[in-house]
Design a protein around this motif. Sequence first.
Motif, mmCIF file in Angstrom:
data_model
loop_
_atom_site.group_PDB
_atom_site.id
_atom_site.type_symbol
_atom_site.label_atom_id
_atom_site.label_comp_id
_atom_site.label_asym_id
_atom_site.label_seq_id
_atom_site.Cartn_x
_atom_site.Cartn_y
_atom_site.Cartn_z
ATOM 1 N N ILE A 193 0.857 -1.177 0.000
ATOM 2 C CA ILE A 193 0.000 0.000 0.000
ATOM 3 C C ILE A 193 0.897 1.232 0.000
ATOM 4 C CG2 ILE A 193 -1.808 1.272 1.209
ATOM 5 C CD1 ILE A 193 -2.508 -1.345 2.645
ATOM 6 N N ALA A 194 0.687 2.120 -0.965
ATOM 7 C CA ALA A 194 1.442 3.372 -1.050
ATOM 8 C C ALA A 194 0.629 4.490 -0.415
ATOM 9 C CB ALA A 194 1.746 3.703 -2.503
ATOM 10 N N ILE A 195 1.303 5.317 0.401
ATOM 11 C CA ILE A 195 0.632 6.442 1.056
ATOM 12 C C ILE A 195 1.424 7.707 0.759
ATOM 13 C CG2 ILE A 195 -0.135 7.431 3.240
ATOM 14 C CD1 ILE A 195 0.501 3.926 3.649
ATOM 15 N N ASP A 196 0.738 8.726 0.252
ATOM 16 C CA ASP A 196 1.390 9.995 -0.056
ATOM 17 C C ASP A 196 0.333 11.085 -0.115
ATOM 18 O OD1 ASP A 196 4.403 10.678 -1.119
ATOM 19 O OD2 ASP A 196 2.939 12.086 -1.953
ATOM 20 N N LYS A 201 2.307 10.954 -7.594
ATOM 21 C CA LYS A 201 3.246 10.022 -6.969
ATOM 22 C C LYS A 201 2.577 8.688 -6.662
ATOM 23 C CE LYS A 201 6.375 13.483 -5.089
ATOM 24 N NZ LYS A 201 7.097 13.995 -3.906
ATOM 25 N N LEU A 202 1.316 8.734 -6.271
ATOM 26 C CA LEU A 202 0.585 7.491 -6.006
ATOM 27 C C LEU A 202 0.340 6.715 -7.292
ATOM 28 C CD1 LEU A 202 -1.935 8.840 -3.357
ATOM 29 C CD2 LEU A 202 0.021 7.328 -2.941
ATOM 30 N N ASP A 203 0.066 7.419 -8.380
ATOM 31 C CA ASP A 203 -0.095 6.745 -9.674
ATOM 32 C C ASP A 203 1.207 6.056 -10.084
ATOM 33 O OD1 ASP A 203 -2.708 7.592 -9.861
ATOM 34 O OD2 ASP A 203 -2.258 9.324 -11.132
ATOM 35 N N PHE A 204 2.321 6.744 -9.865
ATOM 36 C CA PHE A 204 3.618 6.153 -10.204
ATOM 37 C C PHE A 204 3.923 4.976 -9.285
ATOM 38 C CE2 PHE A 204 8.374 6.303 -10.453
ATOM 39 C CZ PHE A 204 8.464 5.961 -11.803
ATOM 40 N N ALA A 205 3.507 5.074 -8.025
ATOM 41 C CA ALA A 205 3.720 3.974 -7.077
ATOM 42 C C ALA A 205 3.021 2.711 -7.554
ATOM 43 C CB ALA A 205 3.221 4.371 -5.690
ATOM 44 N N ARG A 206 1.843 2.851 -8.135
ATOM 45 C CA ARG A 206 1.155 1.685 -8.691
ATOM 46 C C ARG A 206 1.956 1.074 -9.835
ATOM 47 N NH1 ARG A 206 -4.174 0.875 -7.197
ATOM 48 N NH2 ARG A 206 -5.226 2.577 -6.104
ATOM 49 N N LYS A 207 2.598 1.912 -10.629
ATOM 50 C CA LYS A 207 3.369 1.417 -11.768
ATOM 51 C C LYS A 207 4.582 0.602 -11.323
ATOM 52 C CE LYS A 207 2.050 5.183 -14.895
ATOM 53 N NZ LYS A 207 2.535 6.343 -15.678
ATOM 54 N N VAL A 208 5.120 0.900 -10.133
ATOM 55 C CA VAL A 208 6.298 0.162 -9.666
ATOM 56 C C VAL A 208 5.946 -0.951 -8.680
ATOM 57 C CG1 VAL A 208 7.834 2.119 -10.074
ATOM 58 C CG2 VAL A 208 6.834 1.803 -7.801
ATOM 59 N N GLY A 209 4.619 -1.188 -8.472
ATOM 60 C CA GLY A 209 4.277 -2.382 -7.704
ATOM 61 C C GLY A 209 3.210 -2.272 -6.657
ATOM 62 N N ALA A 210 2.769 -1.056 -6.296
ATOM 63 C CA ALA A 210 1.747 -0.933 -5.254
ATOM 64 C C ALA A 210 0.420 -1.494 -5.750
ATOM 65 C CB ALA A 210 1.576 0.525 -4.852
ATOM 66 N N VAL A 211 -0.295 -2.214 -4.873
ATOM 67 C CA VAL A 211 -1.605 -2.767 -5.222
ATOM 68 C C VAL A 211 -2.737 -1.887 -4.708
ATOM 69 C CG1 VAL A 211 -0.732 -5.124 -5.278
ATOM 70 C CG2 VAL A 211 -1.714 -4.228 -3.153
ATOM 71 N N ALA A 212 -2.417 -0.926 -3.848
ATOM 72 C CA ALA A 212 -3.408 0.006 -3.319
ATOM 73 C C ALA A 212 -2.703 1.312 -2.987
ATOM 74 C CB ALA A 212 -4.089 -0.562 -2.074
ATOM 75 N N ALA A 213 -3.476 2.392 -2.964
ATOM 76 C CA ALA A 213 -2.891 3.701 -2.694
ATOM 77 C C ALA A 213 -3.840 4.514 -1.820
ATOM 78 C CB ALA A 213 -2.615 4.443 -4.001
ATOM 79 N N ILE A 214 -3.263 5.312 -0.929
ATOM 80 C CA ILE A 214 -4.033 6.172 -0.040
ATOM 81 C C ILE A 214 -3.480 7.594 -0.152
ATOM 82 C CG2 ILE A 214 -4.617 6.692 2.362
ATOM 83 C CD1 ILE A 214 -4.254 3.692 2.953
ATOM 84 N N ASN A 215 -4.346 8.535 -0.506
ATOM 85 C CA ASN A 215 -3.942 9.941 -0.517
ATOM 86 C C ASN A 215 -4.218 10.514 0.872
ATOM 87 O OD1 ASN A 215 -3.831 12.799 -0.778
ATOM 88 N ND2 ASN A 215 -4.072 12.583 -2.993
ATOM 89 N N ALA A 216 -3.151 10.777 1.619
ATOM 90 C CA ALA A 216 -3.291 11.223 3.005
ATOM 91 C C ALA A 216 -3.870 12.625 3.113
ATOM 92 C CB ALA A 216 -1.941 11.163 3.712
ATOM 93 N N SER A 217 -3.863 13.385 1.996
ATOM 94 C CA SER A 217 -4.419 14.737 2.045
ATOM 95 C C SER A 217 -5.932 14.734 1.948
ATOM 96 C CB SER A 217 -3.831 15.593 0.916
ATOM 97 O OG SER A 217 -4.285 15.153 -0.355
ATOM 98 N N THR A 218 -6.507 13.644 1.472
ATOM 99 C CA THR A 218 -7.959 13.565 1.322
ATOM 100 C C THR A 218 -8.579 12.445 2.146
ATOM 101 O OG1 THR A 218 -7.719 12.168 -0.653
ATOM 102 C CG2 THR A 218 -7.859 14.543 -1.005
#
Length: 346
Positions: A193-196, A201-218
């Motif tokens: 899980i990528a958090i930013d 940056k979260l979109d790019f994190a998915r490209k390098v392997g993240a299966v989920a992403a959390i935008n901490a600002s929202t």
Amino acid sequence: MKAVLFEQFGQPPRLRNVADPTPSPAGVVIKVEATGLCRSDWHGWMGHDADIVLPHVPGHELAGTISALGSQVTRWRIGDRVTVPFVGGCGHCFECNSGNHQVCEHQFQPGFTAWGSFAEYVAVDFADTNLVRLPETLDFATAAGLGCRFVTSFRAVVDQGRVKPGEWVAVHGCGGVGLSAIMIASAAGANVIAIDLADDKLDFARKVGAVAAINASTTSDVVDAVREITRGGAHLSLDALGHPVTCFNSIANLRRRGRHVQVGLMLGDHHHPKIPMDKVIAHELEILGSHGMQAFRYQAMMEMIEAGKLKPQMLVGKHLSLDEAPAALMAMDRFEGLGISVVTRF
């Protein structure tokens, strides 16, 4: 030689002509072909590192060719393509003899304990212990990007974090350290899980392997979001940024007997962060640090790169000239851009 030099902490560095370095008896001089810009350099420029003596040349993520040898060096020759960990072990103290060069009692750190690689040449001590040979297939820009963030993340995920296939791994912060950790944990079979704060940056994190992403600002509660995705919390969590909020969240989002690894530096006003110690005790959580990686451990990582399991070249962002480095260094606290910026033109 040309070098980026600052004479006061927090004051603009300048490109200057300075004397060429000479090797120590156990050291070498490396002609720098590429050097990465890292937030650790920004911390050093701001005066957060007590090892730095002014005037100073920053830079610690480097790759190049050996141009001069000390009289005691036996394993290397002029012209060899090399990189080096940002922490160099002396090879003789208790920690080095136990294989833990990354916490050497007498460590050498280019860009911190000595002048660094924002220059045409850099002197590196303890060469026989610390230099790493580069395969011909690995370009200098990618090799420089390995020097701090990627190898630190490799040790944090693999050695300190003891990641296992199928585990949930939370990575707080998607800069160079975080993206490296995401790629490495994913290659090891973990669910990441990528958090930013930034969607790009979260979109790019998915490209390098993240299966989920959390935008901490929202997201109103990052810890709850991680627990919901993982159905109970992360097995392994890394603070890849180095901030009281991300450190707290990384520990708090662990499941019982989970493992937190602090990778991002906690310096200046952040060096004593708040920790949920009640959860640490009740859930038997582990809190670990990660500080670089030994030269002899590079081989495992290099084999994964050569096999195509790891693709650090994906993390190289902007290519800069040496005269662009001062402005880029001063801007590092704004966390702009994707991936790792590398100086490749001298």
